[in-house]
Design a protein around this motif. Structure first.
Motif, mmCIF file in Angstrom:
data_model
loop_
_atom_site.group_PDB
_atom_site.id
_atom_site.type_symbol
_atom_site.label_atom_id
_atom_site.label_comp_id
_atom_site.label_asym_id
_atom_site.label_seq_id
_atom_site.Cartn_x
_atom_site.Cartn_y
_atom_site.Cartn_z
ATOM 1 N N LEU A 70 1.327 0.328 -7.137
ATOM 2 C CA LEU A 70 -0.442 1.333 -7.129
ATOM 3 C C LEU A 70 -0.383 1.624 -8.560
ATOM 4 O O LEU A 70 -1.471 1.614 -9.403
ATOM 5 N N GLU A 71 0.481 2.293 -8.970
ATOM 6 C CA GLU A 71 0.418 3.600 -10.302
ATOM 7 C C GLU A 71 -0.311 1.908 -11.529
ATOM 8 O O GLU A 71 -0.505 2.403 -11.812
ATOM 9 N N THR A 129 -0.887 -0.722 -10.675
ATOM 10 C CA THR A 129 -2.516 -1.916 -10.304
ATOM 11 C C THR A 129 -3.492 -0.670 -11.087
ATOM 12 O O THR A 129 -4.490 -0.980 -11.766
ATOM 13 N N LEU A 130 -3.214 0.336 -10.903
ATOM 14 C CA LEU A 130 -4.247 1.098 -11.672
ATOM 15 C C LEU A 130 -4.456 1.352 -13.342
ATOM 16 O O LEU A 130 -5.300 0.959 -13.501
ATOM 17 N N LYS A 131 -3.797 1.238 -14.151
ATOM 18 C CA LYS A 131 -3.457 1.683 -15.224
ATOM 19 C C LYS A 131 -3.614 -0.308 -15.530
ATOM 20 O O LYS A 131 -5.204 -0.487 -16.146
ATOM 21 N N ARG A 191 10.019 -6.296 -16.014
ATOM 22 C CA ARG A 191 9.645 -6.324 -17.648
ATOM 23 C C ARG A 191 10.191 -7.080 -18.837
ATOM 24 O O ARG A 191 8.737 -7.049 -19.250
ATOM 25 N N ASP A 197 4.231 -2.244 -17.515
ATOM 26 C CA ASP A 197 3.982 -1.761 -16.674
ATOM 27 C C ASP A 197 3.397 -2.167 -15.687
ATOM 28 O O ASP A 197 3.850 -1.801 -13.883
ATOM 29 N N ASP A 213 4.476 3.798 -4.317
ATOM 30 C CA ASP A 213 3.717 4.644 -5.268
ATOM 31 C C ASP A 213 3.679 4.264 -6.886
ATOM 32 O O ASP A 213 2.948 3.775 -7.229
ATOM 33 N N ARG A 214 4.651 3.476 -7.435
ATOM 34 C CA ARG A 214 4.432 2.525 -8.732
ATOM 35 C C ARG A 214 4.493 1.681 -8.569
ATOM 36 O O ARG A 214 3.450 1.048 -8.875
ATOM 37 N N ARG A 234 0.260 -1.475 -0.104
ATOM 38 C CA ARG A 234 -0.090 0.084 -0.157
ATOM 39 C C ARG A 234 0.548 1.464 0.030
ATOM 40 O O ARG A 234 0.310 2.027 -0.274
ATOM 41 N N ALA A 258 5.869 -3.927 -13.750
ATOM 42 C CA ALA A 258 7.542 -3.984 -13.080
ATOM 43 C C ALA A 258 7.084 -2.788 -11.570
ATOM 44 O O ALA A 258 8.054 -2.827 -10.991
ATOM 45 N N GLY A 259 5.895 -2.657 -11.360
ATOM 46 C CA GLY A 259 5.844 -2.335 -10.054
ATOM 47 C C GLY A 259 5.148 -2.245 -9.319
ATOM 48 O O GLY A 259 5.425 -2.771 -7.629
#
Lengths: 103, 456
Positions: B147-148, B150-152, B284, B218, B144-145, B141, B221-222
């Motif tokens: 979550l980004e 995951t959002l994508k 990646r 993405d 940052d990366r 949680r 990689a995050g």
């Protein structure tokens, strides 16, 4: 003028296109999620209308629509949780700010 | 066995998920919950194999034919190996019992997907298998990366899910049924084509095939590397089976389907392999290599012959085994390719295991990957896709380049003295099992394909 299956399909198509356009163009994640909901509703209208005109006795489409509603509600819940988690870290939910990972 | 008893594997997985949710109350804590989950998944695999083929369930909604049995057993077995490994790692990350529960729930969805032969059942199963995957990908949680990514993943996945569902609604409207058995698109015209395209856009995006692959690199990689090991492999087996069934059901009416699939196959093979080259992050790199491998699988699906479809499922499993293992090693050693340097000094056995996995991914005999590719290309060649097979073979040669680069780093890279991660016994067993399976599946390829109903 009587309302036929084509009218429902047209309504669903308009809603779906609006939703898809919104998903692709909106800058705020919240707006994107709302547009996804719009698409989900278009699908449900389609299902219920088809069920009414094609298999009025069986209610297959209605059942499918109920399942789809439950699933999309769960997905939106998950999406909002994700957005909240991101907001805590970044203080923004704009999609333009999501540029750290480059494909 | 019949009726609800056929779903014993799913019940076992569900029970495992519910118990491991309360893993911190178990003696031994987090670790024992993962081991318990591994046992539940192993039992599920054993039962799925024991039950074998059976009569369809729920009026044809779920079928238990050889393809579905093969996919169910391998899916549950892979889940079991993954949980064994994650239980043995003992990195002590908080809430790891929840990850165990999510993995098991996702496996339940995957198992149902393997049998689904009805749009409603398929839709629910797909959502059950992807929703835990979102959470696993964004597990940290505070990252940052992650979550980004995951959002994508979430936004693209949900959009394509809805496009697929829109396609389903048209299929239902055209045919008046949701089961594949009575589904007939012949003479449906433009609406039928539209529905087919919508449905396959959704499925191809889930499998991260080329024009719809943007989320995968993405998101991987995050995400935590240990989650990637699961999410990038196990659900794809189920997705392949689901897609095979839809190809079978829809192709009598949709004449353009082979063309559509071959375009996607070419795009995935070329883009995946070329884009994997410059990648410095193993996650990646594996994401792009996954896109390339999906390209081969879709090439086999485009044939729409029994041999092609069986070869596709076999290849997907043959890809999932070594791919999961490579990501596991990346999770232990660090996700950058250069962090592998000097692996042969630190952990010689792991380095040699890595060689087995990478050679299997390239397609060198006697590993599973070679036989997978052999049968797959033979099937596609026999169906008349000669130019595409030549391209696919060329692309596998290209792929050797980046796989060998990983190997070179592990064996001849600069000797960096990074402290080795302490490897526990369960994690070692998991990797050994994967090595054995990668070699064994190659040797047992012919009987396995015989079980799937084809012979070469």
């Amino acid at each position: 003028m009587s309302v036929g299956p084509l009218h429902f399909m047209a309504l669903a198509a308009v809603l779906f296109s609006l939703g898809l356009y919104g998903v692709l163009s909106r800058k705020s994640t919240i707006m994107t999620l709302m547009c996804l909901e719009l698409m989900a509703n278009a699908v449900n209208i389609n299902l219920v209308a088809f069920s009414h005109y094609r298999t009025p006795a069986l209610m297959t489409g209605q059942m499918f629509a109920v399942f789809s509603m439950v699933v999309s509600a769960a997905e939106i819940g998950l999406g909002l949780a994700l957005v909240l988690a991101i907001y805590r870290l970044r203080k923004t939910v704009e999609l333009d700010a999501m540029q750290e990972l480059k494909g | 066995m019949s009726g609800y008893w056929l779903l014993i594997p799913e019940y076992l997985l569900l029970a495992g998920a519910l118990v491991s949710l309360f893993g911190d109350l178990l003696p031994g804590g987090e670790r024992s919950s993962a081991i318990l989950g591994a046992l539940a998944a192993f039992a599920a695999a054993a039962f799925a194999g024991f039950i074998g083929t059976a009569e369809p369930l729920f009026g044809g909604m779920l079928v238990f034919d050889p393809v579905s049995v093969f996919a169910r057993v391998s899916l549950a077995a892979l889940t079991s190996v993954y949980l064994l490994w994650s239980g043995g790692r003992g990195t002590g990350s908080e809430r790891s019992h929840e990850a165990t529960a999510l993995v098991l729930l996702s496996a339940v969805g995957g198992m149902l997907m393997c049998g689904a032969r009805d749009m409603v059942a398929l839709f629910i199963a797909i959502e059950l298998s992807t929703m835990p995957a979102y959470v696993l990908m964004g597990y940290r949680r505070d990252d940052d990366r992650g979550l980004e990514g995951t959002l994508k993943y979430f936004l693209l996945s949900m959009t394509t899910s809805l496009i697929m569902l829109y396609g389903f609604s048209f299929l239902f409207g055209i045919t008046g049924v949701t089961g594949y058995a009575e589904m007939d698109l012949t003479g449906a015209g433009v609406l039928g084509v539209l529905a087919t395209v919508f449905v396959f856009v959704g499925l191809l995006a889930k499998l991260s095939a080329a024009p719809f692959h943007y989320w995968a690199p993405d998101a991987y990689a995050g995400a935590p590397t240990s989650s990637v090991a699961f999410v990038s492999t196990v659900p794809k087996i189920a997705g392949t089976v689901a897609m095979i069934r839809l190809v079978e059901a829809l192709s009598p009416g949709a004449t353009q389907l082979p063309l559509l699939l071959s375009i996607v196959a070419v795009a995935s093979m070329v883009l995946g392999n070329l884009a994997a080259y410059p990648q410095l992050d193993l996650r990646r790199l594996m994401a792009y290599s996954g896109i390339a491998h999906i390209g081969y699988v879709i090439l086999a699906m485009a044939t729409n012959t029994n041999t092609g479809l069986a070869a596709a499922v076999f290849y997907m499993v043959a890809y999932a085994l070594p791919s999961m293992a490579v990501v596991m090693i990346a999770a232990e050693e660090g996700s950058a390719v250069e962090q592998l340097s000097g692996l042969v000094d630190r952990r010689p056995w792991t380095a040699w295991a890595l060689v087995v996995f990478l050679l299997s991914l390239v397609g060198i005999p006697p590993m599973a990957g070679f036989f997978g590719k052999l049968y797959l290309f033979t099937a596609a060649f026999g169906a008349g896709y000669r130019a595409l097979v030549v391209l696919a073979v060329l692309m596998s040669v290209v792929s050797a380049g980046y796989y060998l680069r990983i190997m070179r780093e592990a064996f001849f890279g600069e000797r960096v003295s990074t402290p080795a991660v302490e490897r526990s016994i369960p994690a070692t067993i998991a990797l050994v099992l994967l090595v054995v399976a990668t070699l064994g599946m190659g040797i047992a390829a012919s009987p396995l394909l015989g079980y799937l109903g084809v012979s070469f």
